[in-house]
Structures are given as structure tokens and as C-alpha cells.
Write an enzyme that holds these catalytic residues in place. Structure first.
Site, short mmCIF file in Angstrom:
data_model
loop_
_atom_site.label_atom_id
_atom_site.label_comp_id
_atom_site.label_asym_id
_atom_site.label_seq_id
_atom_site.Cartn_x
_atom_site.Cartn_y
_atom_site.Cartn_z
N TYR A 1 -4.60 1.20 3.17
CA TYR A 1 -4.39 1.30 1.72
C TYR A 1 -3.20 2.20 1.43
O TYR A 1 -3.15 3.34 1.91
CB TYR A 1 -5.67 1.86 1.09
CG TYR A 1 -5.71 1.91 -0.43
CD1 TYR A 1 -4.73 1.37 -1.23
CD2 TYR A 1 -6.78 2.53 -1.08
CE1 TYR A 1 -4.78 1.42 -2.61
CE2 TYR A 1 -6.86 2.59 -2.46
CZ TYR A 1 -5.86 2.05 -3.22
OH TYR A 1 -5.93 2.10 -4.58
N CYS A 2 -2.23 1.70 0.65
CA CYS A 2 -1.08 2.49 0.20
C CYS A 2 -0.33 3.04 1.41
O CYS A 2 0.07 2.29 2.29
CB CYS A 2 -1.57 3.59 -0.75
SG CYS A 2 -0.26 4.57 -1.50
N LEU A 3 -0.14 4.34 1.50
CA LEU A 3 0.55 4.93 2.63
C LEU A 3 -0.21 4.69 3.92
O LEU A 3 0.38 4.56 5.00
CB LEU A 3 0.73 6.44 2.39
CG LEU A 3 1.50 7.26 3.41
CD1 LEU A 3 2.83 6.62 3.73
CD2 LEU A 3 1.70 8.68 2.91
#
Length: 566
Positions: free
Chosen positions: A298-300
């Protein structure tokens, strides 16, 4: 010579680090450079200067027609949407603001010779100033505020002043925002039962208690971003993606990252791969008896999952079965408005600020994200909470959002410089442990989710996962933003998504063509992902009765201790 050079370099770093405290981390040199370039190019554009000088006259007919209509069209701007703004003189203020927006848009964009980067910076800066000066922000020019103040005999202003004073007190003492106390980690959020089965200097690995007698053989390993606490994926029981996945018969693991302090300043990206991603994968593989893993980032954490998948792709015994990406980027050429904060000048300035502190602090990081959406997160809040005196209720997502984390100096410097600024992974120049990586090293089926209103990872940037060759890609575009689009449990009202599968040998579709072909669906995208996971899983096996193993014994109950670190 070396000693004197180090002294002067450290003097520069110290000066810029202290300056950053007053500029909220924004580099004055970068802004000055963009402003000077704009003025120079504008001075060589007599046509554009003449157009700007004549702008009031050219817009006067439209403005007059708008003001003379008995029933003007409702504004598309939520700040001026109420009926009171359609009355004179308020409609004059709203129209004047709209004309100002058009003027500055014309003044800062489309200027021949001015770089796209500088045009984005200048347009963004002009919009920030305009949002601050919007007539909706002041009692004298906002008819809704005048009506509220007269109706409540000014008590709204007293309540707003009390709200402002309480927020200031909590900010000074480091207390959480009002209402967060109703949400307690381990009690009513992040409360899915499980055990910590691995703990090292960087992560705790949580193995969740299965909720079915049989589970899919291949476990799911969540790799959240360390820019946030992991429990965005395990909020309240009603909207916990972890709990929902367990109820569908999956064996689920979660990485919980340590909230770093100044002593962790030298933790780099390789540490996050070695002690985070690879350590967790080894543990999950061991506990699940060598079953291949569905890795979800998720995301980074999704960026890290891409790096990890590329690194493991060269192995003959690749431990991964599939790769899922939630609002994650591997190619940063179209990373949206966040690129405003990732210029060479800005990165150098941020690195000096982090060098002095050892970390990027939570307030500095939160400030950057607030500026990206200043109208929604700053000025709208000022109006509603401090002038109208209305305090919105707290919910679990808002409580999670206030539970911020820090970023180590070395890791975040590498991330900004190598990935965001130089785009080394997408261009095949990134290396881990001395080995070169490239997106083409990933040979896995991919499920990727972008969200329509994402200011952090714009969906057109997430869509670039299609450029990874040799992979089947199922791409979903979900309604909502960076967080709300992911927390999209079945039954949530007003949720929808589009989905399209691209085979490894199918031709590439641009974002525009993808939108035309992708089939729309109402409701949550979670069942679509679960069906995809099931399709890429093998037979069911008996659910483990005891969590962990002899090599990885349970070390305590979920949610663990790292998530509680402030």
C-alpha cells in the site's frame, strides 16, 4: 582542507535546517528560482502581457451577463454553492473570485519557454494565495457566515474561539485531536485477533487468527507504508480489510513498522528491504510450510513491494505467487502535485532539515499534505470549526490519520532522490545489495488499485504498472481518495469502481483509452480483489490452530507494541 570543508558544509546544513523550521520545509531558493524564471519569460511575451492587461475588459461581458441574470447558475465551487451566494452583492464577490482564478491561471500557465515544472509551482502558489483570500473565508464577505452569526447571536463565534483555543492547547502539548480518545488501538480499532510472530529492529509481523476452518494455501502478506500506521487496513471491525479477508477464508499476515526516532537516522531503503520485506517473507514462508505468498503493498509499501518483487524475480525459487498494489507508484514521471515538493532544490533543502533532526517529523510531513489540499484541509476547516463553530464528529479513519509516523533521514533521502526525483527504478538504474533492478524483473500476475481523487499517488501514475512487461495486469480505478478509496468495505454507500484485465501480450492502453474500455461497477472493489486472489490460489488447507511456529513462536498479542509508539 577537508576539516574546513566539512565545517563550512555543516554550517550550510545547520543554517538551512533552522531556516526550514520557519518555511515549513519549503525551499526559498526553489521558489525564487521559479519566480525569477517566470518574470523573465513573461517579460519576453508582449502578447501574453497585453492579454493580461486587457483581461478585465475581455471578461466584462461575461461578468455582466452573470451578474444580470435573475436566476444565475449554481456554482460548481462548493464554497459558493448555497442559494445565499446567488444574491447580490455576494454573487459579485463569488464571480470576482472566479475571474481572479482565471486571471492567475492564464498568467502562470502556457507561457512559451517556461518549464512545466516552474509552471506547476507558480500555478500552485497562486492557487494557495487565492484560496487564502477567498471571500468564503471572511465573515464580512460570506453570507452563510453572516446568517449563522445573526441567527445564533454570535454564539457560533464564541464556540469557534473555544475550538481554536482547544486545538492550540492540544497542539502545544502534543495531545491528539478532539474526539480521538473514542478510538483506542487494540480495543475498537486495530482489534482483529492475532499474534506477533516476528520482531526485529524495524518490524513486528502479525499473524492473524483465521476465521474459517479452511484457508487458501497461499497466505496474504500486507506491506503497508511506514509513512502511516498499518491499521488503515484494520480499522473498525465493520471496515477492516484484514478481518473481511479472513472471513473469506484467507490466511493473513501484516507488517507493523517501527516509528523511527533520531537514533534510526541511518536506516536506509536496503534496511527496509532486508529487515522489513525479506524478513517478513522468510517468516511467512516458513510458517506456511513454503507456500508461495500473495504480496500486497500500500502506497510507499507498494513501492517497496515492487522493489522486493524485482529483487526476488531473479531467483529460481521465487517465494511470491502474486503482487497487489494499492495506490502505489513505481514510475514517478506523473506523480502529480507532490512533485512540487520534489525538485532538486527542495530535496536538498529537505535533506538538510532531516540531517539536523535525524527524521522527517510528523508535523512537517502532515503540513505538506495539507498544503496539497489547503482548501479542504485548512480553509474549509477554519470556516466550519472556528467561524461557524461546528466541530465535525471524529471517525476511525480520521483518528488513524492523526496517528502519524516519522521517516528516517537516510531512507527518506534515498527515496526522494533515487526514486521520486531520478526515477531510477522505472529507468533501470536502481540497485539493491549491489544487484541492478528493473521493472521487467517482475514476472507475476498483478492486481493494482488506483483511486479517482488521489493527491498522493494519482491514478494515471499508478496506471503505469501496465508498462511492466510480461505480466498479466488487472487494474481497478476506485471512487474516493488515497485512503477513502482503499477503505471501501462492501455495503459502503456511494462506492463504485472500474476494472479491466490486460494480458501479458495485450496492447498497452493509455489512461484515457483505459477509461473508455473499463467496465463500471457499483459497490466495493474488495470482492473483485478477493475473487482474483482465489483465482490465483490453489486448494484449501486446514486453518492453523496455533499461530506462529517453532522457529517463529508467538511473542505477544496483536496489535503489538510498535503500533503504539508515538
Amino acid at each position: 582542507m577537508d576539516a574546513s570543508r566539512n565545517f563550512f558544509d555543516d554550517l550550510d546544513r545547520s543554517y538551512q535546517a533552522n531556516l526550514a523550521r520557519f518555511t515549513l520545509g519549503l525551499s526559498p531558493a526553489g521558489l525564487t528560482e521559479a519566480y525569477a524564471s517566470w518574470l523573465a519569460h513573461l517579460a519576453m511575451s508582449p502578447g501574453r502581457l497585453s492579454e493580461l492587461a486587457l483581461f478585465p475588459l475581455s471578461q466584462w461581458p461575461d461578468c455582466w451577463q452573470s451578474q444580470s441574470q435573475e436566476q444565475p447558475k449554481a456554482s460548481q465551487d462548493a464554497r459558493f454553492a448555497s442559494e445565499r451566494w446567488q444574491q447580490w452583492p455576494w454573487r459579485f464577490y463569488a464571480e470576482g473570485f472566479r475571474q481572479s482564478e482565471q486571471f492567475w491561471q492564464k498568467a502562470t500557465t502556457g507561457i512559451n519557454g517556461l518549464s512545466d515544472e516552474y509552471q506547476r509551482i507558480l500555478s500552485f502558489s497562486a492557487r494557495q494565495l487565492l484560496d487564502a483570500l477567498s471571500p468564503s473565508n471572511f465573515i464580512a464577505t460570506n453570507p452563510d457566515l453572516i446568517h449563522t452569526t445573526l441567527t445564533h447571536l454570535g454564539t457560533n463565534l464564541a464556540a469557534g474561539a473555544a475550538n481554536a483555543l482547544e486545538d492550540w492547547r492540544r497542539d502545544q502539548t502534543g495531545e491528539a485531536p478532539v474526539g480521538v480518545e473514542a478510538f483506542e488501538v487494540g480495543r475498537n480499532i486495530a482489534c482483529t485477533p492475532g499474534k506477533v510472530v516476528l520482531k526485529n529492529q524495524l518490524i513486528e509481523l502479525i499473524h492473524y487468527q483465521p476465521r474459517c476452518d479452511k484457508v487458501k494455501k497461499e497466505p496474504v502478506l500486507f506491506m503497508p507504508a511506514w509513512i502511516m500506521k498499518y491499521y488503515i487496513l484494520d480499522l473498525s471491525p465493520r471496515n477492516s480489510l484484514v478481518r473481511w479477508l479472513l472471513e473469506q477464508g484467507h490466511d493473513v499476515y501484516m507488517i507493523s513498522w517501527k516509528n523511527p526516532g533520531g537514533e534510526d537516522r541511518e536506516l536506509g531503503m536496503e534496511d527496509y528491504v532486508r529487515h522489513g520485506a525479506l524478513a517478513a517473507i522468510d517468516a511467512v514462508r516458513s510458517i506456511s510450510k513454503d507456500a508461495p505468498i500473495h504480496l500486497a503493498g500500500y502506497c510507499l509499501g507498494g513501492t517497496l513491494a515492487l522493489l522486493t518483487a524485482a529483487y526476488l524475480g531473479a531467483r529460481q525459487d521465487n517465494p511470491l505467487k502474486s503482487l497487489t498494489l494499492f495506490a502505489a507508484q513505481g514510475d514517478f514521471t506523473e506523480a502529480g502535485e507532490l512533485m512540487l515538493f520534489v525538485t532538486p532544490s527542495e530535496v536538498a533543502f529537505l535533506k538538510n532539515m532531516m540531517w539536523a533532526q535525524g527524521v522527517l517529523d510528523t508535523t512537517q510531513m502532515a503540513g505538506a499534505f495539507q498544503i496539497l489540499r489547503s482548501n479542504d484541509l485548512i480553509w474549509s476547516r477554519l470556516v466550519h470549526e472556528y467561524l461557524q463553530g461546528q466541530r465535525p464528529g471524529m471517525n476511525d479513519l480520521m483518528a488513524w490519520n492523526s496517528d502519524a509516523t516519522r521517516m528516517p533521514f537516510k531512507m527518506h533521502s534515498e527515496y526522494l532522490e533515487k526514486l521520486f526525483l531520478k526515477n531510477q527504478f522505472a529507468e533501470g538504474h536502481y540497485s539493491l545489495f549491489g544487484e541492478p533492478l528493473a521493472p521487467g524483473d517482475i514476472q507475476l500476475p498483478i492486481f493494482a488499485v488506483g483511486t479517482e481523487k488521489d493527491h498522493v499517488a494519482p491514478w494515471v501514475s499508478v496506471h503505469k504498472v501496465h508498462l511492466i512487461g510480461g505480466n498479466d495486469v488487472t487494474f481497478v480505478l476506485a471512487s474516493g481518495g488515497h485512503n477513502s478509496g482503499i477503505v471501501s468495505e462492501p455495503g459502503h454507500p456511494h462506492r463504485s469502481y472500474r476494472q479491466l484485465f490486460k494480458g501479458a501480450k495485450d496492447p498497452y492502453l493509455s489512461p484515457e483509452h483505459w477509461l473508455e474500455k473499463a467496465e463500471p461497477h457499483s459497490g466495493s472493489w474488495w470482492p473483485a480483489w478477493q475473487a482474483w486472489l482465489a483465482e490465483h490460489s490453489s486448494a484449501e488447507v486446514a486453518a492453523p490452530k496455533n499461530l506462529g511456529s517453532r522457529q517463529y513462536p508467538a511473542k505477544g498479542d496483536a496489535p503489538g507494541s510498535f503500533v503504539l509508539m508515538k
